[in-house]
Each structure stands twice: as structure tokens, then as C-alpha cells.
Design an enzyme around this catalytic site. Structure first.
Site, PDB file in Angstrom:
ATOM      1  N   THR A 137       0.854  -1.190   0.000  1.00 45.78           N
ATOM      2  CA  THR A 137       0.000   0.000   0.000  1.00 45.78           C
ATOM      3  C   THR A 137       0.889   1.239   0.000  1.00 45.78           C
ATOM      4  O   THR A 137       2.099   1.157  -0.158  1.00 45.78           O
ATOM      5  CB  THR A 137      -0.886   0.036   1.260  1.00 45.78           C
ATOM      6  OG1 THR A 137      -0.055   0.281   2.408  1.00 45.78           O
ATOM      7  CG2 THR A 137      -1.612  -1.287   1.448  1.00 45.78           C
ATOM      8  N   ARG A 138       0.267   2.412   0.207  1.00 44.53           N
ATOM      9  CA  ARG A 138       1.028   3.650   0.336  1.00 44.53           C
ATOM     10  C   ARG A 138       1.389   3.942   1.790  1.00 44.53           C
ATOM     11  O   ARG A 138       1.940   4.998   2.101  1.00 44.53           O
ATOM     12  CB  ARG A 138       0.223   4.824  -0.218  1.00 44.53           C
ATOM     13  CG  ARG A 138       0.073   4.815  -1.730  1.00 44.53           C
ATOM     14  CD  ARG A 138      -0.626   6.079  -2.215  1.00 44.53           C
ATOM     15  NE  ARG A 138      -1.967   6.181  -1.634  1.00 44.53           N
ATOM     16  CZ  ARG A 138      -2.314   7.028  -0.683  1.00 44.53           C
ATOM     17  NH1 ARG A 138      -1.431   7.856  -0.166  1.00 44.53           N
ATOM     18  NH2 ARG A 138      -3.553   7.056  -0.232  1.00 44.53           N
ATOM     19  N   LYS A 139       1.082   3.030   2.689  1.00 42.90           N
ATOM     20  CA  LYS A 139       1.368   3.245   4.118  1.00 42.90           C
ATOM     21  C   LYS A 139       2.841   2.928   4.400  1.00 42.90           C
ATOM     22  O   LYS A 139       3.176   1.964   5.073  1.00 42.90           O
ATOM     23  CB  LYS A 139       0.441   2.385   4.961  1.00 42.90           C
ATOM     24  CG  LYS A 139      -1.040   2.688   4.748  1.00 42.90           C
ATOM     25  CD  LYS A 139      -1.905   1.763   5.568  1.00 42.90           C
ATOM     26  CE  LYS A 139      -3.386   2.052   5.343  1.00 42.90           C
ATOM     27  NZ  LYS A 139      -3.830   1.744   3.975  1.00 42.90           N
ATOM     28  N   THR A 140       3.705   3.776   3.860  1.00 43.40           N
ATOM     29  CA  THR A 140       5.147   3.578   3.975  1.00 43.40           C
ATOM     30  C   THR A 140       5.768   4.646   4.864  1.00 43.40           C
ATOM     31  O   THR A 140       5.119   5.634   5.218  1.00 43.40           O
ATOM     32  CB  THR A 140       5.800   3.646   2.583  1.00 43.40           C
ATOM     33  OG1 THR A 140       5.424   4.893   1.957  1.00 43.40           O
ATOM     34  CG2 THR A 140       5.343   2.496   1.707  1.00 43.40           C
TER      35      THR A 140
END
Length: 227
Positions: free
Chosen positions: A133-136
Site C-alpha cells: 500500500t502507500r502506508k510507507t
């Protein structure tokens, strides 16, 4: 994202070194002579999948032109506890001043690759895919997403560019690109619904609202959609 852009790697390496030793390593400068040669090895402490070996090499190379970084494995390699991953040689000062940054990234990225690979193996007998995901970590997205691919996973989307948003909108039924009416009604058209009288219910909604499924009535009051 199955490779790292070298320009990006070099930029990140410079930023990381500046953050960690921008003012110099006081302890090393006071205790280690400038002409003292040194050697070091990077050894795995546990079983895992290696990622970001190129990044580690880029960091070390920027500490001193005479430092040599010799990787013994490639990204995606499985290593066992006690296995030597890389060898470093050159001026001791440069090695000591530059070792922390590549180790930190090495451990972080290899950890992501290792955990990703664990779940990839768990679903290997199915058609499922492990997707990120973009949860980086802010600023590390490119590196972390790269580590996911090294572990056998897949990248979803890198950012909220228009083309990616379009993909999200078309995937979720509750996002629309056009007005859906003041009151939006969704009707499930599964096999179970069909057995429970789907057509009768559908015709009733269309008759009472004046709209057809997949559209909005003339007044913009009711919107009928299938899920």
C-alpha cells in the site's frame, strides 16, 4: 518496481550520511589514524531475504574513494544465520564513519523483504498475490516498495497521481465520476439475490423512482446502481 534508480540511490545515500555524520565522527577522528587500513564483514544474524545491497554499496562508496565494498550475495538471496553477506576494506576511518547508515537500511529493507516473502509462501498454493500500500515510511517509499518486490510481493500504487486515482475510483463501487443523485440506492445482484426475487425488486425500484439501474432519474433525486 523491481530495480532501484542509481540517481535516487546516490541522493538517498548522501542525505543519510549527512544526517548521521555531517559534522564528522568525533570519536573516530580522535582515536583512529588517517592511514590505518581496516576490514569489516556484514554477517546475517538470522535467516532472511536480502534487500538493498546496492544501497549499502552506494553509501560506503561515498565515505572514501578508497573503500571497497564486495557483496557476496544479491538482492533476493536467502541467507542463514552466520552467513557473510558482504566484505568491506579500506581506510578504517571511512569504514567506521559509514557503517551505521548502510546497516540500518540493510536491516530495515531486508526485514520488509523477509516478511513479504513469508506471506508470499503462505499463499503460494492459491491465486492470491501479496500487494503493498502507500502506508510507507515518509521519504522511504521507493526503497520500501522495492523491498516488497524483492520478497516476491507486488506494488499497488506509488502515489495519488490522476491515473492511479482513476484506478481506485473504478475499483470501488461507492466512488463515482458522475453525479449519482440525491439518494443513491444499491441493489445486490448476486446469485443469492436472484433466488430471492432480484428481478421483482429491481422492477419495483425502477417503477417507483423513474430511474433505470446504472443511471439517475430526470430530477436528479434517485440514482440506482448494482453491486
Amino acid at each position: 518496481m523491481n530495480c532501484l534508480d542509481l540517481t535516487y540511490v546516490d541522493r538517498m545515500a548522501r542525505q543519510a550520511l549527512e544526517e548521521d555524520a555531517g559534522g564528522g565522527d568525533i570519536t573516530t577522528l580522535l582515536t583512529v589514524g588517517a592511514d590505518v587500513p581496516g576490514k569489516a564483514v556484514i554477517i546475517a544474524k538470522q535467516r532472511g531475504v536480502i534487500a538493498a545491497i546496492e544501497f549499502a554499496a552506494a553509501v560506503i562508496s561515498q565515505t572514501d574513494d578508497h573503500v571497497e565494498f564486495a557483496p557476496l550475495v544479491d538482492d533476493g538471496s536467502n541467507v542463514d544465520p552466520g552467513q557473510t553477506i558482504a566484505q568491506i576494506s579500506g581506510p578504517s576511518r571511512a569504514i567506521l564513519m559509514g557503517e551505521r547508515v548502510p546497516l540500518d537500511f540493510f536491516q530495515h529493507m531486508s526485514g520488509i523483504a523477509t516478511l513479504t516473502n513469508k506471506y508470499v509462501k503462505l499463499v503460494s498454493h492459491t491465486k492470491a498475490k501479496i500487494i503493498d500500500t502507500r502506508k510507507t515510511t515518509p521519504g522511504l517509499r521507493r526503497l520500501e516498495k522495492y523491498a516488497v518486490t524483492v520478497g516476491g510481493g507486488f506494488n499497488h500504487r506509488f502515489n495519488l497521481s490522476d491515473i492511479e486515482v482513476e484506478g481506485v475510483v473504478s475499483f470501488y463501487h461507492f466512488f463515482h465520476r458522475k453525479p449519482t443523485g440525491k439518494y443513491t440506492i444499491y441493489l445486490n445482484n448476486s446469485i443469492v439475490a436472484d433466488l430471492k426475487g432480484f428481478n421483482r425488486i429491481k422492477e419495483t425500484f425502477e417503477r417507483e423512482t423513474g430511474a433505470s439501474f446504472g443511471s439517475v432519474d430526470r430530477t436528479g433525486t434517485f440514482g440506482l446502481f448494482l453491486t
